[in-house]
Design a protein around this motif. Structure first.
Motif, PDB file in Angstrom:
ATOM      1  N   ARG A  28      23.821   3.080 -16.953  1.00  0.00           N
ATOM      2  CA  ARG A  28      23.067   3.702 -15.865  1.00  0.00           C
ATOM      3  C   ARG A  28      21.732   2.993 -15.679  1.00  0.00           C
ATOM      4  NH1 ARG A  28      21.519  10.152 -15.522  1.00  0.00           N
ATOM      5  NH2 ARG A  28      20.599  10.102 -13.424  1.00  0.00           N
ATOM      6  N   PRO A  29      21.397   2.644 -14.450  1.00  0.00           N
ATOM      7  CA  PRO A  29      20.109   1.975 -14.234  1.00  0.00           C
ATOM      8  C   PRO A  29      18.945   2.876 -14.609  1.00  0.00           C
ATOM      9  CG  PRO A  29      21.115   2.592 -12.139  1.00  0.00           C
ATOM     10  CD  PRO A  29      22.151   2.820 -13.198  1.00  0.00           C
ATOM     11  N   SER A  30      17.875   2.270 -15.034  1.00  0.00           N
ATOM     12  CA  SER A  30      16.710   3.024 -15.462  1.00  0.00           C
ATOM     13  C   SER A  30      16.038   3.705 -14.270  1.00  0.00           C
ATOM     14  CB  SER A  30      15.714   2.090 -16.156  1.00  0.00           C
ATOM     15  OG  SER A  30      15.255   1.103 -15.249  1.00  0.00           O
ATOM     16  N   LEU A  31      15.218   4.689 -14.592  1.00  0.00           N
ATOM     17  CA  LEU A  31      14.507   5.407 -13.539  1.00  0.00           C
ATOM     18  C   LEU A  31      13.549   4.477 -12.797  1.00  0.00           C
ATOM     19  CD1 LEU A  31      13.660   8.785 -15.321  1.00  0.00           C
ATOM     20  CD2 LEU A  31      15.386   8.366 -13.572  1.00  0.00           C
ATOM     21  N   GLY A  32      12.950   3.537 -13.537  1.00  0.00           N
ATOM     22  CA  GLY A  32      12.046   2.591 -12.886  1.00  0.00           C
ATOM     23  C   GLY A  32      12.755   1.727 -11.864  1.00  0.00           C
ATOM     24  N   LEU A  33      13.961   1.253 -12.217  1.00  0.00           N
ATOM     25  CA  LEU A  33      14.716   0.418 -11.278  1.00  0.00           C
ATOM     26  C   LEU A  33      15.163   1.226 -10.071  1.00  0.00           C
ATOM     27  CD1 LEU A  33      16.028  -2.309 -10.650  1.00  0.00           C
ATOM     28  CD2 LEU A  33      18.030  -1.549 -11.934  1.00  0.00           C
ATOM     29  N   PHE A 296       8.817  -4.953  -6.828  1.00  0.00           N
ATOM     30  CA  PHE A 296       9.388  -6.306  -6.897  1.00  0.00           C
ATOM     31  C   PHE A 296       9.359  -6.839  -8.326  1.00  0.00           C
ATOM     32  CE2 PHE A 296       8.599  -6.667  -2.210  1.00  0.00           C
ATOM     33  CZ  PHE A 296       9.900  -6.980  -1.872  1.00  0.00           C
ATOM     34  N   ASN A 297       8.306  -6.533  -9.075  1.00  0.00           N
ATOM     35  CA  ASN A 297       8.234  -6.992 -10.460  1.00  0.00           C
ATOM     36  C   ASN A 297       9.304  -6.330 -11.320  1.00  0.00           C
ATOM     37  OD1 ASN A 297       6.172  -8.935 -10.544  1.00  0.00           O
ATOM     38  ND2 ASN A 297       4.596  -7.370 -10.477  1.00  0.00           N
ATOM     39  N   ILE A 298       9.557  -5.051 -11.099  1.00  0.00           N
ATOM     40  CA  ILE A 298      10.588  -4.353 -11.868  1.00  0.00           C
ATOM     41  C   ILE A 298      11.961  -4.963 -11.603  1.00  0.00           C
ATOM     42  CG2 ILE A 298      11.821  -2.158 -12.075  1.00  0.00           C
ATOM     43  CD1 ILE A 298       9.155  -0.734 -11.662  1.00  0.00           C
TER      44      ILE A 298
END
Length: 314
Positions: A28-33, A296-298
């Motif tokens: 599962r993708p992270s919350l930040g992504l 964009f950095n994430i």
């Protein structure tokens, strides 16, 4: 006569049946992504269709209070989500239209840097020798000057050339900034692509193509370039965030796009003197710039870990 029945003391080994292929678990993708993707999708959608969305005013529309316009009259609220600025314009609308300008400048400058820097990096890594030394001199010269100082010099010189040369009349301030920021992106991208090309140059499929008589142009375009796409894509997202921040810095210094075109840097510069009494006119453009660069950095960091791009920090 008693017959003894022998019982086996050891269990006979039963050959194990071939196990079914293990299924790769979905990560599962992270919350930040997820936040970064959702924020950028929403921002790009609003910036693209701002002229037709009913909840976004045109950037020069006055927000009236009791039939009158006033300086910084409204703070954040229902009538103006991000409040109003010194000329009674909606700060939210200006932030969205500013996103359109900043994203265009960042994308075009990144494309210019990838095209020129990628070309220089590929030929330097593939041919090595004298070509590599010449490209290294070019990149070292571009990296010798502080980026912000070089950007200021280039923008001012392009302004002078535009005034003195008729055929450069099409070169508006927006395209001057695109060319300037793209030039700043050439050297880092060339170094990263060169490092990747040096690694790919010795791979078996490249050696096989060369042994079969393939020309250097074919080897670079058909064998090396497709394998550079993950590295280029990773660096593009990180570089895009840097260039968007650089465009905001130039606008803050008075070297932004044409008058009347909103950008985040110009909004910050125009309203920073009123940050004590009308904080919303400065803080919200800063927040939009911060969240865009962060998103964009994430994404770039996630791509670098996904493709194991270790040279991204060169």
């Amino acid at each position: 006569m008693t017959t003894a029945i022998a019982t086996p003391t050891e269990t006979s080994a039963v050959p194990a049946s071939p196990s079914a292929p293990s299924r790769k678990k979905f990560k599962r993708p992270s919350l930040g992504l997820m936040f970064a993707l959702a924020f950028l999708i929403a921002l790009i959608f609003m910036a693209t269709f701002a002229d037709w969305l009913p909840f976004i005013r045109f950037p020069d529309t006055k927000v009236l209070v009791n039939g009158k316009a006033g300086r910084y009259k409204l703070g954040p609220g229902w009538d103006a989500w991000f409040g109003t600025d010194g000329i009674s314009n909606d700060v939210f609308s200006k932030c969205i239209y500013g996103a359109r300008t900043s994203l265009q400048v960042g994308i075009f400058a990144t494309a210019f840097g990838i095209t020129v820097g990628g070309f220089l990096g590929v030929i330097a890594g593939y041919f090595r020798g004298k070509v590599d030394r010449v490209v290294s001199i070019i990149t070292d010269c571009l990296l010798a000057l502080p980026p912000l100082l070089l950007a200021i010099i280039l923008v001012n010189r392009l302004d002078d050339y535009k005034q003195d040369t008729e055929w450069l009349g099409w070169l508006s301030r927006k395209w001057q900034i695109v060319f300037t920021l793209g030039t700043l992106a050439v050297a880092p991208l060339a170094r990263i692509v060169r490092a990747q090309t040096l690694s790919l140059r010795e791979r078996e499929f490249v050696l096989a193509a060369r042994s079969l008589g393939a020309k250097p142009g074919r080897v670079m375009t058909r064998e090396i370039l497709p394998n550079l796409v993950p590295a280029i894509l990773t660096v593009a997202f990180t570089g895009l965030s840097i260039l968007i921040a650089a465009e905001g810095a130039l606008a803050f210094l008075g070297l932004g796009v044409e008058v009347g075109t909103p950008t985040w840097g110009k909004l910050i510069d125009e309203n920073r003197n009123k940050i004590d009494s009308a904080w919303w006119a400065t803080i919200f453009p800063c927040l939009m710039l911060f969240l865009t660069v962060l998103s964009f950095n994430i994404i770039g960091d996630r791509l670098s870990r996904r493709f194991d791009i270790r040279q991204a920090g060169v």
